[in-house]
Every structure is written in structure tokens, then in C-alpha cells.
Design a protein around this motif. Structure first.
Motif, mmCIF file in Angstrom:
data_model
loop_
_atom_site.group_PDB
_atom_site.id
_atom_site.type_symbol
_atom_site.label_atom_id
_atom_site.label_comp_id
_atom_site.label_asym_id
_atom_site.label_seq_id
_atom_site.Cartn_x
_atom_site.Cartn_y
_atom_site.Cartn_z
ATOM 1 N N CYS A 177 87.190 20.168 -6.933
ATOM 2 C CA CYS A 177 85.921 20.876 -6.766
ATOM 3 C C CYS A 177 85.899 22.082 -7.690
ATOM 4 O O CYS A 177 86.892 22.782 -7.836
ATOM 5 C CB CYS A 177 85.759 21.320 -5.312
ATOM 6 N N SER A 178 84.766 22.327 -8.305
ATOM 7 C CA SER A 178 84.609 23.461 -9.200
ATOM 8 C C SER A 178 83.804 24.575 -8.540
ATOM 9 O O SER A 178 83.102 24.359 -7.559
ATOM 10 C CB SER A 178 83.886 23.032 -10.486
ATOM 11 N N ILE A 179 83.902 25.755 -9.117
ATOM 12 C CA ILE A 179 83.139 26.928 -8.703
ATOM 13 C C ILE A 179 82.292 27.314 -9.900
ATOM 14 O O ILE A 179 82.794 27.387 -11.020
ATOM 15 C CB ILE A 179 84.093 28.094 -8.349
ATOM 16 N N VAL A 180 81.002 27.535 -9.674
ATOM 17 C CA VAL A 180 80.153 28.027 -10.751
ATOM 18 C C VAL A 180 79.710 29.430 -10.348
ATOM 19 O O VAL A 180 79.299 29.654 -9.212
ATOM 20 C CB VAL A 180 78.958 27.092 -11.057
ATOM 21 N N ILE A 181 79.891 30.399 -11.260
ATOM 22 C CA ILE A 181 79.505 31.770 -10.955
ATOM 23 C C ILE A 181 78.320 32.185 -11.804
ATOM 24 O O ILE A 181 78.173 31.767 -12.946
ATOM 25 C CB ILE A 181 80.678 32.762 -11.116
ATOM 26 N N GLY A 182 77.464 32.987 -11.208
ATOM 27 C CA GLY A 182 76.267 33.481 -11.878
ATOM 28 C C GLY A 182 75.234 33.826 -10.826
ATOM 29 O O GLY A 182 75.520 33.878 -9.645
ATOM 30 N N ALA A 183 74.039 34.097 -11.282
ATOM 31 C CA ALA A 183 72.949 34.410 -10.357
ATOM 32 C C ALA A 183 71.642 33.983 -10.997
ATOM 33 O O ALA A 183 71.539 33.855 -12.215
ATOM 34 C CB ALA A 183 72.922 35.902 -10.037
ATOM 35 N N GLY A 184 70.662 33.756 -10.155
ATOM 36 C CA GLY A 184 69.339 33.433 -10.654
ATOM 37 C C GLY A 184 69.147 31.956 -10.922
ATOM 38 O O GLY A 184 69.924 31.112 -10.487
ATOM 39 N N SER A 185 68.109 31.657 -11.647
ATOM 40 C CA SER A 185 67.702 30.295 -11.924
ATOM 41 C C SER A 185 68.823 29.489 -12.555
ATOM 42 O O SER A 185 69.468 29.923 -13.493
ATOM 43 C CB SER A 185 66.483 30.314 -12.853
ATOM 44 N N GLY A 186 69.063 28.335 -12.023
ATOM 45 C CA GLY A 186 70.080 27.453 -12.569
ATOM 46 C C GLY A 186 71.415 27.553 -11.857
ATOM 47 O O GLY A 186 72.247 26.682 -11.991
ATOM 48 N N VAL A 187 71.657 28.631 -11.107
ATOM 49 C CA VAL A 187 72.920 28.762 -10.374
ATOM 50 C C VAL A 187 72.627 28.796 -8.888
ATOM 51 O O VAL A 187 72.918 27.858 -8.168
ATOM 52 C CB VAL A 187 73.715 30.019 -10.800
#
Length: 113
Positions: free
Chosen positions: A29-39
Motif C-alpha cells: 500500500c502506498s501513501i500519497v501526500i498533498g492537499a487540494g484537488s487530486g489528493v
């Protein structure tokens, strides 16, 4: 039919790129970091209880501390309360927060046979 968790979005405020995807060593399993549209539209710092399992809780905690993460002590559940020190299979934890305040836990898993 297999059902596998592939990605967990974690809201953060400060990333150099729009989306950053991380996969812990040995994880499916992966973790995606960020904020807003697309995350994710979830507010940075609002996720609590993210958990990673590790084979050696003391070594994993040492790695975090070496890298400047203010990780708590190794603890375990005893009579419904958290107590300092390691314990048996699946009952040793370390808690920490990322810079935005998302709450993380490490849990020691039993050795693989």
C-alpha cells in the motif's frame, strides 16, 4: 476475490510537488501526500490513527528519532491503558505526529515464520 488497500491519501500543507507518493519498504500500500484537488479535500493535520507495522519496534523508533521525528516511547496496552515498555505479539506501539499534526502509530508485528 482479493481486496487490497492500495493507497491512503494524507493531507499535508507543504510539499515541493503537487502530489508525492511514498511506499513503505515491504508494503503493498502506498501513501500519497498533498492537499487540494487530486489528493484529498480533508484538512491537513486531521488524519489520526494511521498505522504502520514493523518487525522491530525499537529499531523503527530509533530510525525515526535519528531523522528528527519526536517519537514517543515504546508502549503497550495493559488492562485497558497504555503502559511504557514493549509487550508480546501485536502489543507494542510507538506514536508520533507529522509536521501538520496527522497522527501516526507504529505497531510491532510477530516475526515471520
Amino acid at each position: 476475490m482479493d481486496w487490497k488497500l492500495e493507497l491512503v491519501p494524507v493531507p499535508v500543507t507543504d510539499v515541493e510537488a503537487r502530489i508525492v507518493q511514498l511506499t513503505p519498504p515491504g508494503s503493498g500500500c502506498s501513501i500519497v501526500i498533498g492537499a487540494g484537488s487530486g489528493v484529498t479535500e480533508v484538512q491537513p493535520g486531521s488524519l489520526q490513527g494511521l498505522q504502520l507495522v514493523v518487525p522491530d519496534i525499537a529499531a523503527a523508533r530509533a530510525q525515526l528519532v535519528e531523522r528528527g521525528v519526536p517519537a514517543g516511547p515504546v508502549q503497550h496496552v495493559e488492562n485497558g491503558a497504555m503502559v511504557d515498555g514493549p509487550d508480546g505479539a501485536w502489543n507494542s506501539f510507538v506514536y508520533f505526529s507529522d509536521p501538520d499534526g496527522n497522527g501516526w502509530a507504529l505497531q510491532e508485528r510477530p516475526p515471520e515464520s
